[in-house]
Design a protein around this motif. Structure first.
Motif, PDB file in Angstrom:
ATOM      1  N   GLN A 213      38.525 -74.850 -46.557  1.00  0.00           N
ATOM      2  CA  GLN A 213      38.343 -75.031 -45.124  1.00  0.00           C
ATOM      3  C   GLN A 213      37.986 -73.685 -44.500  1.00  0.00           C
ATOM      4  N   VAL A 214      36.706 -73.482 -44.237  1.00  0.00           N
ATOM      5  CA  VAL A 214      36.216 -72.174 -43.805  1.00  0.00           C
ATOM      6  C   VAL A 214      36.807 -71.765 -42.461  1.00  0.00           C
ATOM      7  N   GLU A 215      37.086 -72.730 -41.574  1.00  0.00           N
ATOM      8  CA  GLU A 215      37.603 -72.355 -40.264  1.00  0.00           C
ATOM      9  C   GLU A 215      38.965 -71.668 -40.352  1.00  0.00           C
ATOM     10  N   TYR A 216      39.743 -71.979 -41.383  1.00  0.00           N
ATOM     11  CA  TYR A 216      41.013 -71.274 -41.556  1.00  0.00           C
ATOM     12  C   TYR A 216      40.773 -69.830 -41.983  1.00  0.00           C
ATOM     13  N   ALA A 217      39.735 -69.603 -42.754  1.00  0.00           N
ATOM     14  CA  ALA A 217      39.381 -68.228 -43.117  1.00  0.00           C
ATOM     15  C   ALA A 217      39.008 -67.438 -41.874  1.00  0.00           C
ATOM     16  N   ARG A 218      38.197 -68.036 -41.018  1.00  0.00           N
ATOM     17  CA  ARG A 218      37.787 -67.363 -39.790  1.00  0.00           C
ATOM     18  C   ARG A 218      38.971 -67.096 -38.869  1.00  0.00           C
ATOM     19  N   SER A 242      28.148 -66.688 -40.926  1.00  0.00           N
ATOM     20  CA  SER A 242      27.299 -67.567 -40.122  1.00  0.00           C
ATOM     21  C   SER A 242      27.276 -68.962 -40.725  1.00  0.00           C
ATOM     22  N   ASN A 243      27.044 -69.943 -39.878  1.00  0.00           N
ATOM     23  CA  ASN A 243      26.946 -71.315 -40.374  1.00  0.00           C
ATOM     24  C   ASN A 243      25.760 -71.487 -41.318  1.00  0.00           C
ATOM     25  N   ASP A 244      24.691 -70.729 -41.085  1.00  0.00           N
ATOM     26  CA  ASP A 244      23.533 -70.817 -41.974  1.00  0.00           C
ATOM     27  C   ASP A 244      23.906 -70.351 -43.382  1.00  0.00           C
ATOM     28  N   PHE A 245      24.636 -69.224 -43.464  1.00  0.00           N
ATOM     29  CA  PHE A 245      25.056 -68.730 -44.776  1.00  0.00           C
ATOM     30  C   PHE A 245      26.009 -69.716 -45.445  1.00  0.00           C
ATOM     31  N   LEU A 246      26.942 -70.272 -44.670  1.00  0.00           N
ATOM     32  CA  LEU A 246      27.913 -71.204 -45.240  1.00  0.00           C
ATOM     33  C   LEU A 246      27.233 -72.482 -45.718  1.00  0.00           C
ATOM     34  N   ALA A 247      26.221 -72.931 -44.993  1.00  0.00           N
ATOM     35  CA  ALA A 247      25.484 -74.126 -45.420  1.00  0.00           C
ATOM     36  C   ALA A 247      24.805 -73.867 -46.751  1.00  0.00           C
ATOM     37  N   GLU A 248      24.286 -72.655 -46.941  1.00  0.00           N
ATOM     38  CA  GLU A 248      23.646 -72.330 -48.208  1.00  0.00           C
ATOM     39  C   GLU A 248      24.678 -72.168 -49.311  1.00  0.00           C
ATOM     40  N   LEU A 249      25.844 -71.607 -48.960  1.00  0.00           N
ATOM     41  CA  LEU A 249      26.894 -71.382 -49.945  1.00  0.00           C
ATOM     42  C   LEU A 249      27.442 -72.701 -50.487  1.00  0.00           C
ATOM     43  N   TYR A 250      27.687 -73.655 -49.590  1.00  0.00           N
ATOM     44  CA  TYR A 250      28.329 -74.906 -49.970  1.00  0.00           C
ATOM     45  C   TYR A 250      27.361 -76.052 -50.208  1.00  0.00           C
ATOM     46  N   GLY A 251      26.110 -75.919 -49.782  1.00  0.00           N
ATOM     47  CA  GLY A 251      25.152 -76.996 -49.972  1.00  0.00           C
ATOM     48  C   GLY A 251      25.515 -78.229 -49.161  1.00  0.00           C
ATOM     49  N   ALA A 253      28.006 -80.104 -49.240  1.00  0.00           N
ATOM     50  CA  ALA A 253      29.408 -80.211 -48.837  1.00  0.00           C
ATOM     51  C   ALA A 253      29.709 -79.455 -47.560  1.00  0.00           C
ATOM     52  N   SER A 254      28.783 -78.647 -47.058  1.00  0.00           N
ATOM     53  CA  SER A 254      29.065 -77.806 -45.898  1.00  0.00           C
ATOM     54  C   SER A 254      29.375 -78.632 -44.659  1.00  0.00           C
ATOM     55  N   GLU A 255      28.843 -79.837 -44.561  1.00  0.00           N
ATOM     56  CA  GLU A 255      29.099 -80.660 -43.384  1.00  0.00           C
ATOM     57  C   GLU A 255      30.569 -81.024 -43.274  1.00  0.00           C
ATOM     58  N   GLU A 256      31.263 -81.117 -44.404  1.00  0.00           N
ATOM     59  CA  GLU A 256      32.679 -81.456 -44.387  1.00  0.00           C
ATOM     60  C   GLU A 256      33.567 -80.218 -44.273  1.00  0.00           C
ATOM     61  N   LEU A 257      33.057 -79.065 -44.710  1.00  0.00           N
ATOM     62  CA  LEU A 257      33.888 -77.873 -44.806  1.00  0.00           C
ATOM     63  C   LEU A 257      33.732 -76.924 -43.630  1.00  0.00           C
ATOM     64  N   VAL A 258      32.671 -77.068 -42.857  1.00  0.00           N
ATOM     65  CA  VAL A 258      32.430 -76.200 -41.713  1.00  0.00           C
ATOM     66  C   VAL A 258      32.386 -77.057 -40.463  1.00  0.00           C
ATOM     67  N   LEU A 259      33.234 -76.753 -39.496  1.00  0.00           N
ATOM     68  CA  LEU A 259      33.276 -77.544 -38.275  1.00  0.00           C
ATOM     69  C   LEU A 259      31.976 -77.376 -37.494  1.00  0.00           C
ATOM     70  N   PRO A 260      31.458 -78.465 -36.900  1.00  0.00           N
ATOM     71  CA  PRO A 260      30.173 -78.375 -36.215  1.00  0.00           C
ATOM     72  C   PRO A 260      30.189 -77.477 -34.995  1.00  0.00           C
ATOM     73  N   ASP A 261      31.367 -77.252 -34.377  1.00  0.00           N
ATOM     74  CA  ASP A 261      31.428 -76.401 -33.192  1.00  0.00           C
ATOM     75  C   ASP A 261      31.845 -74.979 -33.523  1.00  0.00           C
ATOM     76  N   ALA A 263      31.462 -71.015 -34.774  1.00  0.00           N
ATOM     77  CA  ALA A 263      30.539 -69.983 -34.327  1.00  0.00           C
ATOM     78  C   ALA A 263      29.257 -70.028 -35.144  1.00  0.00           C
ATOM     79  N   SER A 264      28.125 -69.973 -34.463  1.00  0.00           N
ATOM     80  CA  SER A 264      26.844 -70.020 -35.149  1.00  0.00           C
ATOM     81  C   SER A 264      26.414 -68.628 -35.550  1.00  0.00           C
ATOM     82  N   SER A 265      25.205 -68.536 -36.112  1.00  0.00           N
ATOM     83  CA  SER A 265      24.708 -67.260 -36.603  1.00  0.00           C
ATOM     84  C   SER A 265      24.683 -66.238 -35.473  1.00  0.00           C
TER      85      SER A 265
END
Length: 287
Positions: A213-218, A242-251, A253-261, A263-265
């Motif tokens: 859960q990336v938001e807990y890391a942040r 950034s959400n762009d980096f996380l989307a690339e990192l998780y592929g 699965a990023s939609e489930e692991l990174v909250l849509p709201d 912080a963006s890039s």
């Protein structure tokens, strides 16, 4: 020299291969005493393998890999020194690893093993001072009222906090948490992360926490290390993820692991983890 925070953990050029799979590929990192650092990455990225090596459960390949725990060499040159990690490193897992039929207090008292005579540990004979310390640890993690209950009766969040209390009794200086909140609901997850943050801040315990859960890391960690394909691809401020980096990192699965709201890039936050060299900040790999 004053003003320099001691290094708690150093990993240098650590590699591990299982058959044709390269689980770790020349991993190097340093954690300072008292840091709380998030470890993120998709399944199969190498997080759990790295944790097992730090904990002294696996040994790296070749002659170059090296792990140092509080200045003592844990493994180097293909050889392991388990005494370097014994009593200094504690690991908590997603599965809690409590003995369900035993009381919560007894599970926490198990943290004394290795510090008391073996015969006492075998017979489960703990003195009043040791029991007081275990009760104090349960109070520290916010569940003193469950000491007499069977561990199997606790909720998942309570069991994880009991596991953390056991590490406090162990007096470990480095706490490795491998997906400690992945099976918990958001409320219980926050309580567990609050406890980890508190013992890192108040006791100076170094915490490396593996998270999906990336938001807990942040939210809880000033610094995040990201892994992919057995290598570190980011080591820097959590606020700069950034959400762009996380989307690339998780592929996918990023939609489930990174909250849509979330912080963006944007530009990296100038805040840097204490003592971490600027050249290592926001070290995004070319992908």
């Amino acid at each position: 020299m004053t003003g320099i925070t001691p290094i708690a953990l150093s990993v240098t050029h650590l590699s591990k291969r299982y058959g044709e799979t390269r689980a770790l590929n020349g991993v190097s990192l340093m954690l300072e005493q008292g840091e709380m650092v998030a470890l993120i990455g998709a399944s199969g990225s190498g997080k759990s393998t790295l944790i097992r090596h730090i904990a002294g459960l696996e040994i790296g390949d070749g002659e170059s890999g090296r792990v140092e725990i509080l200045g003592a060499v844990s493994q180097a040159g293909g050889r392991m020194n388990r005494e370097a990690a014994r009593g200094r490193v504690a690991v908590i897992f997603q599965q809690f690893n409590l003995v369900g039929r035993l009381s919560v207090l007894t599970n926490v008292l198990i943290g004394h093993l290795g510090r008391i005579p073996r015969w006492r540990g075998t017979l489960g004979l703990f003195n009043a001072r040791e029991k007081d310390k275990a009760r104090a640890a349960l109070a520290r993690v916010g569940i003193p009222q469950v000491a007499a209950q069977r561990a199997s009766t606790l909720s998942g969040g309570q069991q994880q906090r009991a596991a953390i209390a056991r590490t406090l009794v162990q007096e470990a200086r480095i706490l490795i948490a491998d997906e400690p909140i992945s099976a918990l609901d958001p409320s219980a997850a926050r309580r567990v992360m609050d406890v980890l943050a508190d013992i890192s801040r108040e006791d100076g315990i170094t915490v490396l926490v593996s998270l999906h859960q990336v938001e807990y890391a942040r939210r809880y960690c000033r610094r995040t290390i990201a892994m992919r394909d057995g290598a570190i691809v980011y080591d820097g401020p959590s606020t700069a993820l950034s959400n762009d980096f996380l989307a690339e990192l998780y592929g996918a699965a990023s939609e489930e692991l990174v909250l849509p709201d979330a912080a963006s890039s944007g530009p990296a936050d100038p805040m840097t983890p204490t003592g971490v060299e600027p050249k290592r900040q926001a070290a995004l790999a070319t992908v």
